[in-house]
Design a protein around this motif. Structure first.
Motif: not given
Ligand code: ADP
Ligand code: ADP
Length: 233
Positions: A13, A20, A22, A41-48
């Motif tokens: 991103y 970032v 991700a 952990p939160s922000g580790s890229g799970k949802s992505t």
């Molecule tokens: P998790 O699900 O583990 O909490 P995410 O997959 O949501 O993690 O996010 C992984 C990283 O990518 C984080 O640093 C988040 O801030 C960043 N991120 C996620 N979506 C976006 C986006 N649309 N734009 C910029 N950064 C993003």
């Protein structure tokens, strides 16, 4: 047999100061009929990662295969059809249509695809979620646990190749969570469904037969439950 494969997946991103990573070179196989949990952990890229695997998001680099189809190469229209026909998704916030009954929500993917429900399968799914007396209720008349079980039934109704679940128990108390997880577990054990679930709850991950741990966008480790046997064995 592999249901889903991530091969060298990157998701970046922003750029410059705001860049970032991700996901940074994630490769993983998700076997047919297996229940995988993704933790970290939160922000580790799970949802992505989940969104890239489900074709809801395009990787910056790398490939995602559903069977032998490379999702990253598909035009948007074909991807939409493939998601509708071969992928189920369960969201933390249930995402049911409030004006439709539980049964109408469950059969919605089939209605949108212009397909008739397979009555035997529909009955099996409804019996398994254990809501036979609630099918004419609207979502607002159901508890959170009941709404999520309806959402799980909706994800399974078209017999998808894989069901992705993003923190499916994140809004539920522990008893309702157990109901939802037991349903996902049964769908793997009894119907050979492939399930990939993101969770930060170890009690939820305990229902899976494999746990992948993400940290800073890379796969850090993998835990395979030695007591779990593949339903295909
Ligand atoms: P998790 O699900 O583990 O909490 P995410 O997959 O949501 O993690 O996010 C992984 C990283 O990518 C984080 O640093 C988040 O801030 C960043 N991120 C996620 N979506 C976006 C986006 N649309 N734009 C910029 N950064 C993003
Ligand atoms: P669960 O464990 O499935 O979440 P609960 O113990 O929360 O179920 O709910 C107990 C009963 O109360 C359920 O049978 C449910 O149908 C009913 N119920 C819960 N919330 C509502 C609501 N907002 N409107 C009507 N009935 C409800």
């Amino acid at each position: 047999e592999v249901a889903v494969r991530a091969a060298g997946v990157w998701k970046v991103y922003g750029g410059g100061q705001t860049r970032v990573e991700a996901l940074a070179d994630v490769s993983a196989d998700f076997g047919k009929g297996r229940f995988t949990a993704i933790m970290g952990p939160s922000g580790s890229g799970k949802s992505t990662l989940l969104h890239c695997l489900a074709g809801l998001d395009k990787p910056s680099d790398g490939q995602v295969f559903l069977g032998d189809v490379d999702l990253t190469k598909l035009p948007e229209k074909q991807l939409t059809h493939l998601r509708r026909d071969r992928i189920g998704f369960v969201f933390q916030a249930f995402n049911l249509v409030p004006t439709l009954t539980a049964l109408e929500n469950i059969t919605l993917p089939l209605d949108l695809a212009g397909r008739k429900p397979d009555q035997d399968w529909l009955t099996t799914v409804i019996d398994t979620i254990g809501l036979t007396d609630r099918l004419s209720h609207k979502p607002a008349e159901l508890s959170g646990g009941q709404q999520q079980r309806v959402a799980c039934a909706r994800a399974l109704v078209s017999r998808p190749d894989v069901v992705f679940a993003d923190e499916p128990t994140g809004n539920l108390d522990s008893r309702s969570s157990a109901d939802v997880l037991a349903f996902l577990h049964r769908s793997v054990r009894d119907f050979h469904q492939t399930v990939v679930m993101v969770t930060h709850d170890p009690a939820a991950a305990a229902y899976a037969d494999r746990v992948l741990f993400l940290a800073d966008g890379t796969l850090e480790s993998e835990l395979v439950d030695p007591t779990a046997e593949s339903v295909l064995d």
